[in-house]
Design a protein around this motif. Structure first.
Motif, short mmCIF file in Angstrom:
data_model
loop_
_atom_site.label_atom_id
_atom_site.label_comp_id
_atom_site.label_asym_id
_atom_site.label_seq_id
_atom_site.Cartn_x
_atom_site.Cartn_y
_atom_site.Cartn_z
N GLN A 302 0.82 -1.21 0.00
CA GLN A 302 0.00 0.00 0.00
C GLN A 302 0.85 1.26 0.00
OE1 GLN A 302 -2.53 -0.57 3.42
NE2 GLN A 302 -4.04 -1.78 2.27
N HIS A 303 2.05 1.15 0.52
CA HIS A 303 2.94 2.31 0.57
C HIS A 303 3.52 2.64 -0.81
CE1 HIS A 303 5.80 5.17 2.24
NE2 HIS A 303 6.78 4.53 1.63
N VAL A 304 3.75 1.62 -1.64
CA VAL A 304 4.42 1.85 -2.92
C VAL A 304 3.48 1.73 -4.12
CG1 VAL A 304 6.57 0.96 -1.96
CG2 VAL A 304 5.07 -0.60 -3.23
N CYS A 305 2.27 1.31 -3.89
CA CYS A 305 1.35 1.03 -5.00
C CYS A 305 0.99 2.30 -5.79
CB CYS A 305 0.07 0.39 -4.44
SG CYS A 305 -1.21 0.08 -5.69
N ASP A 306 0.89 2.14 -7.12
CA ASP A 306 0.33 3.20 -7.95
C ASP A 306 -1.19 3.07 -7.87
OD1 ASP A 306 2.82 4.17 -8.82
OD2 ASP A 306 2.94 2.57 -10.31
N HIS A 307 -1.78 3.76 -6.94
CA HIS A 307 -3.19 3.51 -6.59
C HIS A 307 -4.15 3.80 -7.75
CE1 HIS A 307 -1.94 2.87 -2.52
NE2 HIS A 307 -1.44 4.09 -2.41
N SER A 308 -5.13 2.95 -7.81
CA SER A 308 -6.25 3.17 -8.74
C SER A 308 -7.53 3.06 -7.91
CB SER A 308 -6.23 2.11 -9.85
OG SER A 308 -7.34 2.26 -10.70
N PHE A 309 -7.99 4.22 -7.41
CA PHE A 309 -9.13 4.22 -6.49
C PHE A 309 -10.46 4.12 -7.24
CE2 PHE A 309 -5.89 6.30 -3.86
CZ PHE A 309 -6.00 5.56 -2.69
N SER A 310 -11.37 3.41 -6.59
CA SER A 310 -12.71 3.25 -7.16
C SER A 310 -13.73 3.25 -6.02
CB SER A 310 -12.80 1.94 -7.95
OG SER A 310 -14.09 1.74 -8.45
N MET A 311 -14.93 3.68 -6.34
CA MET A 311 -15.99 3.72 -5.33
C MET A 311 -16.38 2.30 -4.92
SD MET A 311 -17.71 6.04 -3.68
CE MET A 311 -17.63 7.45 -4.81
N VAL A 312 -16.55 2.10 -3.62
CA VAL A 312 -17.01 0.81 -3.12
C VAL A 312 -18.35 1.02 -2.41
CG1 VAL A 312 -14.72 -0.20 -2.89
CG2 VAL A 312 -15.68 1.11 -1.00
N TYR A 313 -19.10 -0.07 -2.31
CA TYR A 313 -20.45 0.02 -1.76
C TYR A 313 -20.61 -0.98 -0.62
CZ TYR A 313 -21.35 2.55 -6.07
OH TYR A 313 -21.29 3.45 -7.10
N ASP A 314 -21.42 -0.59 0.33
CA ASP A 314 -21.73 -1.48 1.44
C ASP A 314 -22.54 -2.65 0.90
OD1 ASP A 314 -23.59 -2.53 3.67
OD2 ASP A 314 -22.11 -1.30 4.77
N PRO A 315 -22.14 -3.89 1.17
CA PRO A 315 -22.83 -5.05 0.60
C PRO A 315 -24.26 -5.23 1.10
CG PRO A 315 -21.21 -5.73 2.22
CD PRO A 315 -20.98 -4.28 2.00
N ASP A 316 -24.55 -4.66 2.28
CA ASP A 316 -25.91 -4.81 2.83
C ASP A 316 -26.84 -3.68 2.38
OD1 ASP A 316 -25.19 -7.14 4.20
OD2 ASP A 316 -24.37 -5.94 5.86
N THR A 317 -26.34 -2.46 2.47
CA THR A 317 -27.21 -1.32 2.16
C THR A 317 -27.06 -0.83 0.73
OG1 THR A 317 -25.55 0.30 2.85
CG2 THR A 317 -27.00 -0.58 4.56
N HIS A 318 -25.98 -1.29 0.09
CA HIS A 318 -25.67 -0.87 -1.28
C HIS A 318 -25.44 0.62 -1.40
CE1 HIS A 318 -26.66 -4.88 -2.63
NE2 HIS A 318 -27.83 -4.80 -1.99
N GLU A 319 -25.17 1.25 -0.25
CA GLU A 319 -24.82 2.65 -0.28
C GLU A 319 -23.30 2.80 -0.45
OE1 GLU A 319 -26.30 4.42 3.25
OE2 GLU A 319 -28.43 4.18 2.70
N THR A 320 -22.90 3.98 -0.94
CA THR A 320 -21.47 4.20 -1.13
C THR A 320 -20.75 4.15 0.20
OG1 THR A 320 -21.80 6.58 -0.99
CG2 THR A 320 -21.84 5.61 -3.19
N ASP A 321 -19.57 3.51 0.16
CA ASP A 321 -18.80 3.32 1.39
C ASP A 321 -17.35 3.80 1.19
OD1 ASP A 321 -18.28 2.57 3.98
OD2 ASP A 321 -17.78 0.50 3.44
N GLY A 322 -17.17 4.90 0.50
CA GLY A 322 -15.84 5.45 0.28
C GLY A 322 -15.17 4.89 -0.97
N GLU A 323 -13.85 5.16 -1.05
CA GLU A 323 -13.07 4.70 -2.19
C GLU A 323 -11.94 3.78 -1.74
OE1 GLU A 323 -13.12 8.02 -5.62
OE2 GLU A 323 -12.11 8.66 -3.77
#
Length: 333
Positions: A302-323
């Motif tokens: 995680q310290h060296v990764c070339d990050h590729s962020f994407s939106m994630v969702y709560d599996p129960d509520t299906h609401e957005t849960d950050g990136e």
């Protein structure tokens, strides 16, 4: 002038320039009593066949019935195993060493040691000045040899020229004042002292090159080793795992199969390319199916990764849960 008178004037002459040296039979100078043994104050070096060893000795000849005392013994080098002719031997000793040579070397004949490469450079019949020069170099190297420093108990000596105290002296002078021949051994001595001083000051940067070399252990890499990509020209992630080590029996070289931290892609590298393209992290994945499951490896990833962020969702509520990074699973803060 008789030969005995000449020898008393120039005792070096008897070392390796005696009569009968080049004849086909063992000479009276070497093989008859008193033989040139260590007990008779002689050292013998094999100055040919790329050997250079001091491990030369008289051996009783049992292969045929001797016709005279001359044939009772032969010379053998126990280092390389050859029975050798006397013209391959560098003899040092006799009256010359007792009167002159020991002062150049600084130690008795029993302690005489010359590096094999210098023996071969001298050959079996050196000039007196060449031999004296080598004995002097060996003395200077030995007196300056470094075998570790006990700090707070280290010893200092004054330089004969500038008067400054130093832990190392070369021919009684400090490194700055010494103007004689500088050898690899002398350089190694200085470097060894430098390493000890740095380690005493808790600096270990000198170890970095060997620590990050992926082939530093027995000249090869090993399975489960985690490597760090050295530059961006390689189309692989910054961290990879060695999952297979394949040896080519035709020429003995190794090839390595590498995978990313989630085992979704793999690449194959020749050993030379591996050394050029990766550093060793010192980490191994020997407990988990995938490196990303190891907390310590994942932290580095995680310290060296070339990050590729994407939106994630709560599996129960299906609401957005950050990136979250698609590669290393790091959450965007």
């Amino acid at each position: 002038m008789t030969r005995d008178q000449q020898t008393s004037i120039d005792p070096f002459h008897e070392l390796n320039r005696y009569d009968e040296r080049g004849e086909d039979w063992p000479s009276a100078e070497v093989f008859k009593e008193p033989r040139r043994t260590l007990g008779n104050r002689w050292a013998k070096f094999h100055a040919a066949r790329d050997c250079g060893s001091r491990n030369v000795a008289f051996v009783e000849n049992t292969t045929h019935r001797p016709t005279s005392e001359k044939y009772e013994f032969s010379l053998r080098c126990w280092q390389c195993g050859h029975e050798i002719d006397e013209d391959e031997v560098l003899f040092i000793g006799g009256d010359w060493f007792s009167e002159h040579g020991w002062m150049e070397y600084g130690r008795p004949l029993e302690d005489l040691w010359i590096p094999p490469e210098r023996v071969l450079e001298l050959g079996s019949d050196p000039d007196r000045d060449e031999l004296v020069h080598v004995l002097n170099l060996c003395r200077i190297e030995r007196n300056a040899s470094f075998h570790g420093v006990s700090f707070k108990n280290e010893q200092y000596d004054e330089c004969e020229d500038c008067g400054k105290e130093t832990m190392l002296r070369f021919d009684r002078r400090c490194r700055m004042c010494y103007d004689g021949e500088w050898t690899d051994q002398m350089q190694s001595t200085v470097e060894s002292l430098g390493i000890s001083v740095r380690e005493r000051n808790h600096s270990f940067v000198h170890r970095l090159e060997s620590e990050i070399d992926p082939l530093s252990i027995n000249g090869r890499a090993f399975e489960d080793k985690i490597l760090w990509r050295r530059h961006d020209a390689e189309n692989v992630p910054k961290l990879v795992e060695v999952t297979q080590c394949l040896k080519d029996d035709s020429d003995g070289h190794w090839e390595y199969v590498l995978t990313d931290m989630t085992h979704t892609s793999e690449w194959r590298y020749h050993e030379d390319d591996l050394a050029d393209c990766f550093w060793d992290t010192g980490l191994y994945n020997n407990e988990y199916a995938k490196p990303v499951q190891d907390d310590r490896i994942r932290e580095v990833y995680q310290h060296v990764c070339d990050h590729s962020f994407s939106m994630v969702y709560d599996p129960d509520t299906h609401e957005t849960d950050g990136e979250q990074c698609l590669n290393c699973r790091k959450r965007r803060e």
